[in-house]
Design a protein around this motif. Structure first.
Motif, short mmCIF file in Angstrom:
data_model
loop_
_atom_site.label_atom_id
_atom_site.label_comp_id
_atom_site.label_asym_id
_atom_site.label_seq_id
_atom_site.Cartn_x
_atom_site.Cartn_y
_atom_site.Cartn_z
N SER A 1 45.42 15.37 29.00
CA SER A 1 45.45 16.49 29.94
C SER A 1 44.85 17.75 29.31
N VAL A 2 45.06 17.93 28.01
CA VAL A 2 44.46 19.08 27.32
C VAL A 2 42.94 18.93 27.26
N ALA A 3 42.48 17.74 26.91
CA ALA A 3 41.03 17.49 26.85
C ALA A 3 40.39 17.71 28.21
N THR A 4 41.06 17.26 29.27
CA THR A 4 40.52 17.45 30.62
C THR A 4 40.37 18.93 30.94
N ALA A 5 41.40 19.71 30.60
CA ALA A 5 41.33 21.15 30.86
C ALA A 5 40.18 21.80 30.08
N LEU A 6 40.05 21.44 28.81
CA LEU A 6 39.00 22.05 27.98
C LEU A 6 37.61 21.65 28.46
N VAL A 7 37.44 20.38 28.83
CA VAL A 7 36.14 19.91 29.29
C VAL A 7 35.74 20.61 30.59
N LEU A 8 36.66 20.68 31.54
CA LEU A 8 36.34 21.34 32.81
C LEU A 8 36.04 22.82 32.61
N GLN A 9 36.82 23.47 31.75
CA GLN A 9 36.54 24.88 31.48
C GLN A 9 35.17 25.04 30.85
N ARG A 10 34.84 24.18 29.91
CA ARG A 10 33.53 24.26 29.25
C ARG A 10 32.39 24.04 30.24
N ALA B 1 26.78 11.04 20.72
CA ALA B 1 27.29 11.84 21.83
C ALA B 1 26.76 13.27 21.72
N GLN B 2 26.51 13.88 22.85
CA GLN B 2 26.00 15.24 22.88
C GLN B 2 27.14 16.24 22.82
N LEU B 3 26.92 17.28 22.06
CA LEU B 3 27.93 18.32 21.91
C LEU B 3 28.06 19.12 23.20
N LEU B 4 29.29 19.21 23.71
CA LEU B 4 29.56 19.99 24.90
C LEU B 4 29.95 21.40 24.46
N ALA B 5 28.94 22.25 24.32
CA ALA B 5 29.17 23.59 23.80
C ALA B 5 28.22 24.57 24.46
#
Length: 401
Positions: free
Chosen positions: A249-258, A166-170
Motif C-alpha cells: 500500500s505504501v509503494a502504491t501511494a508513492l508510485v501514484l504520487q510520483r 528496470a527504469q528509474l521512476l524519478a
C-alpha cells in the motif's frame, strides 16, 4: 428600483449558487478525476492491503482499479466464477471492517436504500471512508484476461519491479542527484546478480503515455513473470535504506504520487461523456436519501453545462466547486455512535483536554521563568559573595592594635 431584466436574471443566479455542499464536493472531485492512469493490483493476498490501495488510488483521483484476483481471495471469500463487481466490493467492505453488524458504524457502500447522515460540510462521513464506492473496480480472473482488457482499452502497461534493467521512476531533479552519486544506472547489476556493463545514468521522466496502466505485484514476491513479460516497461522507485522493499500500500501511494508529479496535467484528464456518466451516478446516490432528491436532474444539468463550457479549467469558489477539499472539523462528521465511543476515550485519556493543556503550558512557562530568575539571582550573588570573602580575608591579615 430593479429592472425587469435583473429580476428575471435572479433565479438563474440562485440556480448557479444553489448546488448543495455535498454536490459541490462531488463536482470538485469529479473535475480532478483521471482516466489517463489506471491501477492494476496483481494477486494480492492481503485484503487490508487491497482496501488501502483502492483508497489511495481514489484519494489521488484514479477512477479505475483492476484487481487480478488471487486464489486465496476466491477461496476464502467464495467469489463467484463470474467475477461480479459486487463480490469484490464485498471483499473490500469486509477488509475495511464495514459489515452490517450492530457493533460496526454504518458506512456508505453505494447501496440504493442506504440512509445518509449529513455533516457540517454536507458530506456523509461514510462517503469519505468507503473509497471503493467511488471508483470503478474491474475484477479479473487471470493475468491473461487483465492484459487483454488493458490492450483493448489502448493501455501502455508499466509493471513495478526491482529487476535489473528496470527504469528509474524519478523526476528530473531526483535523477540529477542520483547521477551525481553514481546510483541506479538503468541496467546496472544488483546484489546477487551477475555483473553486467553499467547502464546509462538515470535521466528522470518528463512525460507519461497517453493511457497508462501501472501494475503493482503481490506482497511476497512482486509481479509475476507473466505480467513482467506482458509489460511494455518495468519501473522501480529508488530506495536509500536497508529495507529491500516497501509495503504494497505504501509503494502504491508513492508510485501514484510520483506519476502525477511527472505528469500533473493527468489530473482531470477524462472525457466529458465519462464525467457525465459519473456525475449522474454520484449525484443520484448523494441525494437519494435527502429532501433534494427530486432536484437531481436540475443539479446534473447545471454542473454538466458548466463542465462543457469550462471543464477542469473552472474556477473554484463560484458556487459549483469547492476551494478546499480538506475537512476542517473532522469530529463534526462522526456519527452518533462514534462520537460516544471516542468521546469516552477522550474523557478517559484527557487527549483533547484543552484546558489541561493550557494549564500545563502556563505552568511550564512559570517554571521556566522561575528557573531563569534563580539563575540570574545566583549569577548576581556570586560576585558579591566573592567580594565579601575577599574583604574578610584582607581584614584577617591586618595586625590588631
Amino acid at each position: 428600483m430593479a429592472s425587469a431584466s435583473s429580476a428575471a436574471a435572479a433565479p438563474a443566479s440562485e440556480d448557479r449558487i444553489g448546488l448543495p455542499p455535498r454536490l459541490r464536493r462531488a463536482e470538485t472531485v469529479l473535475r480532478m478525476r483521471t482516466d489517463r492512469i489506471v491501477l492494476v493490483l496483481e494477486h494480492s493476498t492481503d485484503f487490508q492491503n487491497i482496501a488501502a490501495c483502492v483508497r489511495t488510488a481514489e484519494s489521488f483521483g484514479i477512477q479505475t482499479v483492476y484487481v487480478v484476483q488471487s486464489a486465496t481471495m476466491r477461496k476464502d471469500h467464495a467469489l463467484s466464477s463470474q467475477r461480479d463487481e459486487g463480490d469484490i466490493r464485498a471483499v473490500l467492505r469486509a477488509a475495511a471492517g464495514e459489515d452490517d453488524s450492530p457493533s460496526t458504524p454504518v458506512v456508505s457502500t453505494g447501496d440504493a436504500d442506504e440512509a445518509a447522515e449529513p455533516s457540517a460540510l454536507g458530506v456523509k462521513l461514510s462517503a469519505s471512508k468507503a473509497a471503493h464506492a467511488w471508483v470503478d473496480l474491474k475484477p479479473m480472473g487471470s493475468i491473461a484476461e487483465c492484459v487483454e482488457a488493458l490492450r483493448a482499452d489502448g493501455r501502455t502497461i508499466w509493471a513495478t519491479d526491482l529487476t535489473p534493467g528496470a527504469q528509474l521512476l524519478a523526476t528530473p531533479g531526483e535523477a540529477a542527484v542520483l547521477r551525481g552519486m553514481g546510483l541506479y544506472g538503468n541496467s546496472g547489476p544488483v546484489e546477487g546478480e551477475a555483473a553486467t556493463a553499467p547502464g546509462p545514468a538515470p535521466a528522470g521522466m518528463t512525460c507519461l503515455p497517453r493511457k497508462l496502466a501501472i501494475v503493482m505485484g503481490r506482497e511476497t514476491d512482486g509481479i509475476s513473470p507473466a505480467f513482467r513479460a506482458a509489460a511494455d516497461s518495468v519501473v522501480f522507485l529508488p530506495m536509500y535504506g536497508f529495507a529491500e522493499s516497501f509495503n504494497l500500500s505504501v509503494a502504491t501511494a508513492l508510485v501514484l504520487q510520483r506519476l502525477l508529479e511527472i505528469c500533473p496535467e493527468a489530473h482531470g484528464e477524462m472525457s466529458l461523456e465519462r464525467r457525465a456518466g459519473l456525475r449522474r451516478d454520484w449525484f443520484e446516490r448523494l441525494l437519494r436519501s435527502t429532501s433534494l432528491r427530486g432536484d437531481h436532474e436540475r443539479f446534473i444539468s447545471m454542473a454538466g453545462a458548466d463542465d462543457a463550457a469550462r471543464g477542469d479549467k473552472a474556477t473554484a469558489g463560484d458556487g459549483l466547486l469547492m476551494t478546499d477539499l480538506r475537512r476542517g472539523n473532522k469530529r463534526a462528521m462522526w456519527n452518533k455512535k462514534m462520537k460516544r465511543r471516542l468521546g469516552a476515550v477522550d474523557e478517559q485519556m484527557g487527549r483533547f483536554d484543552v484546558e489541561a493543556a493550557v494549564t500545563a503550558s502556563k505552568r511550564g512557562r512559570m517554571e521556566a521563568q522561575r528557573d531563569v530568575g534563580d539563575a540570574a539571582a545566583t549569577a548576581a550573588a556570586t560576585p558579591a559573595a566573592a567580594a565579601a570573602a575577599a574583604a574578610g580575608e584582607e581584614a584577617a591579615e591586618q595586625p590588631t592594635a
